[in-house]
Design a protein around this motif. Structure first.
Motif, PDB file in Angstrom:
ATOM      1  N   LYS A  16       0.819  -1.212   0.000  1.00 33.70           N
ATOM      2  CA  LYS A  16       0.000   0.000   0.000  1.00 33.70           C
ATOM      3  C   LYS A  16       0.854   1.263   0.000  1.00 33.70           C
ATOM      4  CE  LYS A  16      -0.468  -0.202   5.034  1.00 33.70           C
ATOM      5  NZ  LYS A  16      -1.423  -0.301   6.178  1.00 33.70           N
ATOM      6  N   TRP A  17       2.078   1.170   0.531  1.00 33.99           N
ATOM      7  CA  TRP A  17       2.954   2.350   0.560  1.00 33.99           C
ATOM      8  C   TRP A  17       3.362   2.765  -0.845  1.00 33.99           C
ATOM      9  CZ3 TRP A  17       2.901   4.952   4.841  1.00 33.99           C
ATOM     10  CH2 TRP A  17       2.653   4.291   6.048  1.00 33.99           C
ATOM     11  N   GLY A  18       3.431   1.799  -1.750  1.00 30.23           N
ATOM     12  CA  GLY A  18       3.749   2.153  -3.138  1.00 30.23           C
ATOM     13  C   GLY A  18       2.703   3.074  -3.729  1.00 30.23           C
ATOM     14  N   TYR A  19       1.426   2.780  -3.443  1.00 30.86           N
ATOM     15  CA  TYR A  19       0.352   3.647  -3.937  1.00 30.86           C
ATOM     16  C   TYR A  19       0.443   5.041  -3.314  1.00 30.86           C
ATOM     17  CZ  TYR A  19      -1.710  -0.683  -5.668  1.00 30.86           C
ATOM     18  OH  TYR A  19      -1.931  -1.854  -6.330  1.00 30.86           O
ATOM     19  N   LEU A  20       0.877   5.091  -2.069  1.00 33.73           N
ATOM     20  CA  LEU A  20       1.004   6.386  -1.398  1.00 33.73           C
ATOM     21  C   LEU A  20       2.075   7.249  -2.067  1.00 33.73           C
ATOM     22  CD1 LEU A  20       0.134   8.166   0.997  1.00 33.73           C
ATOM     23  CD2 LEU A  20       1.947   7.081   2.344  1.00 33.73           C
ATOM     24  N   PHE A  21       3.197   6.628  -2.435  1.00 32.71           N
ATOM     25  CA  PHE A  21       4.277   7.379  -3.085  1.00 32.71           C
ATOM     26  C   PHE A  21       3.915   7.770  -4.516  1.00 32.71           C
ATOM     27  CE2 PHE A  21       6.989   5.039   0.083  1.00 32.71           C
ATOM     28  CZ  PHE A  21       7.318   6.176   0.825  1.00 32.71           C
ATOM     29  N   LEU A  22       3.061   6.961  -5.167  1.00 38.33           N
ATOM     30  CA  LEU A  22       2.629   7.282  -6.529  1.00 38.33           C
ATOM     31  C   LEU A  22       1.521   8.329  -6.564  1.00 38.33           C
ATOM     32  CD1 LEU A  22       2.499   3.713  -8.140  1.00 38.33           C
ATOM     33  CD2 LEU A  22       4.114   5.528  -8.688  1.00 38.33           C
ATOM     34  N   ALA A  23       0.825   8.486  -5.469  1.00 40.53           N
ATOM     35  CA  ALA A  23      -0.336   9.380  -5.429  1.00 40.53           C
ATOM     36  C   ALA A  23      -0.027  10.820  -5.833  1.00 40.53           C
ATOM     37  CB  ALA A  23      -0.961   9.334  -4.033  1.00 40.53           C
ATOM     38  N   PRO A  24       1.085  11.442  -5.359  1.00 38.86           N
ATOM     39  CA  PRO A  24       1.333  12.845  -5.754  1.00 38.86           C
ATOM     40  C   PRO A  24       1.396  13.045  -7.266  1.00 38.86           C
ATOM     41  CG  PRO A  24       2.757  12.232  -3.939  1.00 38.86           C
ATOM     42  CD  PRO A  24       2.069  10.983  -4.368  1.00 38.86           C
ATOM     43  N   PHE A  25       2.014  12.089  -7.986  1.00 38.35           N
ATOM     44  CA  PHE A  25       2.085  12.228  -9.447  1.00 38.35           C
ATOM     45  C   PHE A  25       0.687  12.218 -10.054  1.00 38.35           C
ATOM     46  CE2 PHE A  25       1.734   9.854 -13.429  1.00 38.35           C
ATOM     47  CZ  PHE A  25       2.370  10.737 -14.283  1.00 38.35           C
ATOM     48  N   PHE A  26      -0.140  11.246  -9.659  1.00 33.96           N
ATOM     49  CA  PHE A  26      -1.472  11.137 -10.252  1.00 33.96           C
ATOM     50  C   PHE A  26      -2.356  12.324  -9.876  1.00 33.96           C
ATOM     51  CE2 PHE A  26      -0.141   6.666 -10.468  1.00 33.96           C
ATOM     52  CZ  PHE A  26      -0.455   6.401 -11.795  1.00 33.96           C
ATOM     53  N   ILE A  27      -2.194  12.831  -8.673  1.00 32.59           N
ATOM     54  CA  ILE A  27      -2.979  14.001  -8.259  1.00 32.59           C
ATOM     55  C   ILE A  27      -2.593  15.227  -9.086  1.00 32.59           C
ATOM     56  CG2 ILE A  27      -3.402  15.615  -6.367  1.00 32.59           C
ATOM     57  CD1 ILE A  27      -3.047  13.214  -4.453  1.00 32.59           C
ATOM     58  N   ILE A  28      -1.281  15.473  -9.211  1.00 30.31           N
ATOM     59  CA  ILE A  28      -0.811  16.623  -9.981  1.00 30.31           C
ATOM     60  C   ILE A  28      -1.161  16.476 -11.454  1.00 30.31           C
ATOM     61  CG2 ILE A  28       1.270  17.853 -10.749  1.00 30.31           C
ATOM     62  CD1 ILE A  28       2.496  17.192  -8.013  1.00 30.31           C
TER      63      ILE A  28
END
Length: 308
Positions: A16-28
């Motif tokens: 689940k931490w991988g999704y957390l680190f990827l989240a900023p890119f997808f949000i931006i």
């Protein structure tokens, strides 16, 4: 009890931490790229512009904006201008970059001062396009240094009006694009060549292969993925060509709009606040870019995988 606790800790999932680190890119990406892209598609179906202080629309008109673009005789001309100036800059760029990357990456030549030369050839890429355009505008103006030098040397009798002739104005734009980007292309190709196993070159030399054969039979086939990447990114940049011709020709695509690009045409509608038509132009440019990129990728990579 202790064993149960240790067992639970042992099987804790950290995926689940991988999704957390990827989240900023997808949000931006969603906020600054995807939403504007979708809104551009949406606005392209509306009539929305301003006449003086009067706002017209937004009114849904379907595909009328696209019909106006396709029936406009100037759009194919601007597309051809863009293609010609991109090719004039890209062809020498890829040829020179290939030669430089092979020379610098060659273990046989062992060129000294490689770090210095790599820095020098990459420096033009760091200069702003606006500054580059103003420099060329000054150098090649009617009373500029180039005309003064040629006149003083007796090579010409009167100043050459570089920006008033189609071939020279297109050539200057292509030259600027070449100078700004060949260093970046050289670095990319050099990285690809350095990634090739050195034992392949040594085996080829032991078998008596010439430099030309090594280049054509080993380097080029193994560089195809990077060459495709360079071609597609250059194609996207070429279709979006704006700053250099905009500044050099003062936004008018002089002479006679022969240096007017698709993005310059789009900017005209944005400047006039014709947002619906500007959105349709943006969508057309997006579709052209997607189709051409797919053709280049499919044609090039098909032969690459076939050889494998």
């Amino acid at each position: 009890m202790l064993n149960k606790t240790l067992r639970k800790k042992k099987f804790i999932s950290y995926s689940k931490w991988g999704y957390l680190f990827l989240a900023p890119f997808f949000i931006i990406y969603t906020i600054f790229a995807l939403i504007p892209l979708l809104s551009t598609f949406y606005n392209s179906f509306f009539e929305n512009y301003r006449v003086g202080l009067t706002q017209v629309g937004p009114t849904f008109i379907g595909l009328d904006n696209y019909k106006e673009i396709l029936t406009n005789a100037g759009v194919p001309k601007y597309a051809m201008n863009t293609l010609i100036m991109w090719l004039l800059g890209f062809v020498p760029q890829i040829v020179v970059s290939l030669l430089l990357s092979v020379w610098f990456a060659s273990s046989a030549l062992k060129i000294k001062g490689q770090s210095f030369f790599k820095t020098v050839i990459y420096l033009p890429n760091l200069i702003m396009a606006a500054a580059f355009s103003m420099l060329f505008f000054t150098l090649f103006s009617d009373a500029g240094p180039i005309n003064s030098i040629l006149t003083s040397a007796g090579l010409i009798n009167e100043p050459i009006r570089y920006l008033s002739m189609t071939n020279t104005s297109r050539g200057l734009i292509a030259l600027m694009n070449f100078l700004m980007w060949y260093g970046n292309t050289t670095i990319l190709l050099m990285a690809g060549i350095l990634g090739i196993d050195e034992s392949l070159f040594e085996a080829a030399r032991m078998d008596g292969a010439t430099s030309g054969q090594i280049f054509s039979k080993i380097i080029i086939p193994l560089l195809i993925p990077i060459l495709v990447f360079v071609m597609i990114t250059s194609l996207i940049g070429g279709i979006q060509m704006f700053d250099v011709p905009q500044i050099l020709t003062k936004g008018d695509g002089l002479p006679n709009r022969t240096t007017m690009t698709l993005i310059m045409y789009l900017n005209k509608h944005l400047f006039s606040r014709n947002f619906g038509l500007a959105g349709a132009v943006s969508v057309m440019i997006f579709l052209i870019t997607a189709v051409l990129s797919f053709i280049v990728y499919n044609f090039s990579m098909k032969s690459y995988y076939a050889d494998k």
